[in-house]
Design a protein around this motif. Structure first.
Motif, short mmCIF file in Angstrom:
data_model
loop_
_atom_site.label_atom_id
_atom_site.label_comp_id
_atom_site.label_asym_id
_atom_site.label_seq_id
_atom_site.Cartn_x
_atom_site.Cartn_y
_atom_site.Cartn_z
N ILE A 1 0.70 -0.73 0.04
CA ILE A 1 -0.34 -0.15 0.33
C ILE A 1 0.22 1.06 -0.41
O ILE A 1 0.21 2.12 -0.41
CB ILE A 1 -0.78 -0.05 0.70
CG1 ILE A 1 -2.01 -0.80 1.16
CG2 ILE A 1 -1.36 0.97 1.38
CD1 ILE A 1 -2.82 -1.72 2.27
N MET A 2 1.58 1.05 1.21
CA MET A 2 2.78 2.46 1.04
C MET A 2 3.35 2.33 -0.77
O MET A 2 3.26 3.89 -0.63
CB MET A 2 4.00 2.14 2.26
CG MET A 2 3.15 2.72 3.23
SD MET A 2 2.45 3.85 4.21
CE MET A 2 3.36 4.78 3.95
N ILE A 3 4.00 1.02 -0.58
CA ILE A 3 4.43 1.60 -2.62
C ILE A 3 4.15 2.74 -3.27
O ILE A 3 4.41 3.26 -4.32
CB ILE A 3 5.68 0.48 -3.39
CG1 ILE A 3 5.99 -0.01 -1.94
CG2 ILE A 3 5.82 0.97 -4.76
CD1 ILE A 3 6.69 -1.42 -2.63
N ARG A 4 2.36 1.44 -3.71
CA ARG A 4 1.77 2.27 -4.47
C ARG A 4 0.73 3.83 -4.01
O ARG A 4 1.35 4.01 -5.03
CB ARG A 4 0.13 1.32 -4.14
CG ARG A 4 -0.54 1.69 -5.33
CD ARG A 4 -2.11 0.72 -5.80
NE ARG A 4 -2.37 1.02 -4.62
CZ ARG A 4 -3.29 0.43 -3.64
NH1 ARG A 4 -2.54 -1.05 -3.75
NH2 ARG A 4 -3.47 0.73 -2.24
N THR A 5 0.84 4.22 -2.92
CA THR A 5 0.79 5.65 -3.03
C THR A 5 1.96 6.38 -2.98
O THR A 5 1.61 7.34 -3.22
CB THR A 5 0.95 5.39 -1.10
OG1 THR A 5 -0.66 4.61 -0.85
CG2 THR A 5 -0.75 7.24 -0.42
N VAL A 6 3.10 5.76 -2.18
CA VAL A 6 3.89 7.41 -3.09
C VAL A 6 4.46 6.99 -4.67
O VAL A 6 4.77 8.54 -4.60
CB VAL A 6 5.46 6.78 -2.58
CG1 VAL A 6 6.54 6.87 -3.10
CG2 VAL A 6 5.43 6.49 -0.95
N LEU A 7 4.49 5.64 -5.07
CA LEU A 7 4.02 6.14 -6.70
C LEU A 7 3.21 6.71 -7.36
O LEU A 7 3.74 8.00 -7.81
CB LEU A 7 4.19 4.77 -7.19
CG LEU A 7 5.94 3.40 -6.97
CD1 LEU A 7 5.54 2.26 -7.59
CD2 LEU A 7 6.60 4.45 -7.78
N ILE A 8 1.76 6.88 -6.94
CA ILE A 8 1.04 7.65 -7.26
C ILE A 8 1.27 9.43 -7.15
O ILE A 8 0.29 9.88 -7.87
CB ILE A 8 -0.54 6.87 -6.58
CG1 ILE A 8 -0.99 5.88 -6.95
CG2 ILE A 8 -1.56 7.85 -6.68
CD1 ILE A 8 -1.73 5.51 -6.89
N PHE A 9 1.94 9.20 -5.72
CA PHE A 9 2.28 11.08 -5.68
C PHE A 9 3.15 11.03 -6.91
O PHE A 9 3.12 12.84 -6.68
CB PHE A 9 2.54 11.16 -3.91
CG PHE A 9 1.44 11.26 -3.47
CD1 PHE A 9 0.96 12.61 -2.60
CD2 PHE A 9 0.80 10.23 -1.99
CE1 PHE A 9 0.01 12.78 -2.01
CE2 PHE A 9 -0.50 10.40 -1.74
CZ PHE A 9 -0.81 11.80 -1.32
N ALA A 10 4.08 10.46 -6.75
CA ALA A 10 5.76 10.51 -7.53
C ALA A 10 5.34 10.90 -8.52
O ALA A 10 5.74 12.12 -9.80
CB ALA A 10 6.70 9.51 -7.59
N VAL A 11 4.08 9.62 -9.57
CA VAL A 11 3.80 10.07 -10.64
C VAL A 11 2.56 10.90 -10.80
O VAL A 11 2.35 12.51 -12.31
CB VAL A 11 2.65 8.78 -11.48
CG1 VAL A 11 2.27 8.74 -12.66
CG2 VAL A 11 4.25 8.14 -11.16
N ILE A 12 1.81 11.48 -10.34
CA ILE A 12 0.53 12.53 -10.19
C ILE A 12 0.55 13.83 -9.31
O ILE A 12 0.25 15.26 -10.27
CB ILE A 12 -0.90 11.53 -9.43
CG1 ILE A 12 -1.88 10.66 -10.33
CG2 ILE A 12 -2.24 12.76 -10.03
CD1 ILE A 12 -2.45 9.65 -10.21
N GLY A 13 0.78 13.87 -8.22
CA GLY A 13 1.14 14.39 -7.11
C GLY A 13 2.19 15.85 -8.00
O GLY A 13 1.77 17.63 -8.16
N PHE A 14 3.33 15.37 -7.49
CA PHE A 14 4.74 16.13 -8.22
C PHE A 14 4.23 17.18 -9.39
O PHE A 14 4.68 18.03 -9.68
CB PHE A 14 6.05 15.30 -8.15
CG PHE A 14 5.91 15.28 -6.29
CD1 PHE A 14 6.06 16.20 -5.17
CD2 PHE A 14 6.74 13.61 -6.34
CE1 PHE A 14 6.13 15.54 -3.88
CE2 PHE A 14 7.13 13.66 -5.03
CZ PHE A 14 6.66 14.06 -3.74
N PRO A 15 4.14 15.85 -10.54
CA PRO A 15 3.84 16.83 -11.23
C PRO A 15 2.95 17.74 -11.74
O PRO A 15 2.69 18.90 -12.16
CB PRO A 15 3.51 15.83 -13.04
CG PRO A 15 4.23 14.70 -12.62
CD PRO A 15 4.23 15.15 -10.48
N GLY A 16 1.51 18.13 -11.02
CA GLY A 16 0.84 18.32 -10.75
C GLY A 16 1.40 20.08 -9.97
O GLY A 16 0.71 21.02 -9.98
N ALA A 17 2.23 19.54 -9.01
CA ALA A 17 2.92 20.67 -7.57
C ALA A 17 3.86 21.77 -9.32
O ALA A 17 3.25 22.74 -8.84
CB ALA A 17 3.38 20.14 -6.93
#
Length: 167
Positions: free
Chosen positions: A127-143
């Motif tokens: 769960i943690m790996i999936r969450t971090v990957l989603i933040f890296a793929v979606i959240g950081f480009p959004g910022a």
């Protein structure tokens, strides 16, 4: 007397779209908060983790209401401005905030999964790996999109979040 520059008439479509988004966003924000508190009041000591899903969903409704309200504010503020840079910058800001909202939604739902995982180390790692990957793929480009949009539109951040963690 100093030169004030040319004052453009406001773009009515931007004002109208901004006003609609502001009203809808405030409505969702208030409704989400009220419904989240109503869901919290129904949770007791004998409640299961399934009772957390409605609370998180209603809280996320409030978060999305705040984001939609912010989208409307950027459109409203941009009604007087002109030019490709300003309009494209605002589009990038709105898209960036949208991506950050998606990342937050996934993050909150991952927190529910963590809560209900039963403490299994393998499940927690997955769960943690999936969450971090989603933040890296979606959240950081959004910022990143927001940062580029701020510079293009010569705008400032209207929605900010700050966190602090102590262990």
């Amino acid at each position: 007397m100093t030169n004030q520059g040319v004052q453009h008439r406001p773009n009515v479509l931007f004002n109208l779209a901004g006003l609609v988004l502001i009203v809808v966003g405030l409505g969702l924000l208030l409704y989400g908060v009220v419904m989240a508190f109503a869901a919290i009041s129904g949770v007791g000591p004998s409640s299961s983790t399934d009772d957390l899903v409605p609370i998180v969903d209603r809280f996320l409704m409030a978060v999305w209401g705040g984001l939609i309200f912010t989208f409307g504010r950027y459109l409203w503020r941009g009604a007087r401005r002109r030019g490709f840079r300003d309009r494209f910058g605002r589009l990038l800001i709105i898209a960036g905030y949208g991506l950050i909202g998606i990342a937050l939604t996934v993050g909150f739902h991952s927190a529910i999964e963590l809560w209900s995982s039963g403490g299994s180390e393998d499940a927690i790692k997955e769960i943690m790996i999936r969450t971090v990957l989603i933040f890296a793929v979606i959240g950081f480009p959004g910022a990143g999109l927001c940062a580029i949009g701020f510079r293009l539109a010569r705008e400032q951040a209207l929605a900010q979040v700050e966190t602090k963690a102590e262990f």
